[in-house]
Write a protein that holds these residues in place. Structure first.
Motif, mmCIF file in Angstrom:
data_model
loop_
_atom_site.group_PDB
_atom_site.id
_atom_site.type_symbol
_atom_site.label_atom_id
_atom_site.label_comp_id
_atom_site.label_asym_id
_atom_site.label_seq_id
_atom_site.Cartn_x
_atom_site.Cartn_y
_atom_site.Cartn_z
ATOM 1 N N LYS A 214 0.850 -1.183 0.000
ATOM 2 C CA LYS A 214 0.000 0.000 0.000
ATOM 3 C C LYS A 214 0.893 1.243 0.000
ATOM 4 N N PRO A 215 0.470 2.304 -0.679
ATOM 5 C CA PRO A 215 1.265 3.525 -0.631
ATOM 6 C C PRO A 215 1.290 4.057 0.799
ATOM 7 N N SER A 216 2.449 4.531 1.213
ATOM 8 C CA SER A 216 2.546 5.038 2.576
ATOM 9 C C SER A 216 1.934 6.432 2.660
ATOM 10 N N PHE A 217 1.285 6.697 3.761
ATOM 11 C CA PHE A 217 0.635 7.994 3.989
ATOM 12 C C PHE A 217 1.574 8.873 4.789
ATOM 13 N N ILE A 218 1.796 10.089 4.293
ATOM 14 C CA ILE A 218 2.608 11.058 5.019
ATOM 15 C C ILE A 218 1.662 12.153 5.503
ATOM 16 N N PRO A 219 1.492 12.283 6.815
ATOM 17 C CA PRO A 219 0.554 13.299 7.314
ATOM 18 C C PRO A 219 1.073 14.701 7.009
ATOM 19 N N PRO A 220 0.165 15.641 6.813
ATOM 20 C CA PRO A 220 0.594 17.007 6.533
ATOM 21 C C PRO A 220 1.341 17.598 7.730
ATOM 22 N N THR A 221 2.264 18.491 7.425
ATOM 23 C CA THR A 221 3.032 19.154 8.475
ATOM 24 C C THR A 221 2.128 20.159 9.180
#
Length: 62
Positions: free
Chosen positions: A3-10
């Motif tokens: 699954k594509p990894s999720f990067i939370p917004p800064t």
């Protein structure tokens, strides 16, 4: 498949803060034109003409 990894917004607190820019200088058209109805402005080697029309509007042409 991975699954594509999720990067939370800064968080916005972590972003550098921009200082507000100062307001632009304001000149009255009389300061530029004086008693004349047109003037020439040289900018970046180009010549522009600022004219006051009979209806009191300003036109800038190259």
């Amino acid at each position: 498949m991975d699954k594509p990894s999720f990067i939370p917004p800064t968080p916005s607190a972590a972003l550098p803060q921009r200082l507000p820019s100062p307001p632009p200088r304001r000149l009255h058209s009389r300061e530029l034109l004086g008693q004349d109805r047109e003037l020439e402005i040289e900018h970046a080697g180009q010549l522009y003409r600022l004219r006051l029309t009979q209806l009191g509007k300003l036109i800038l042409t190259k």
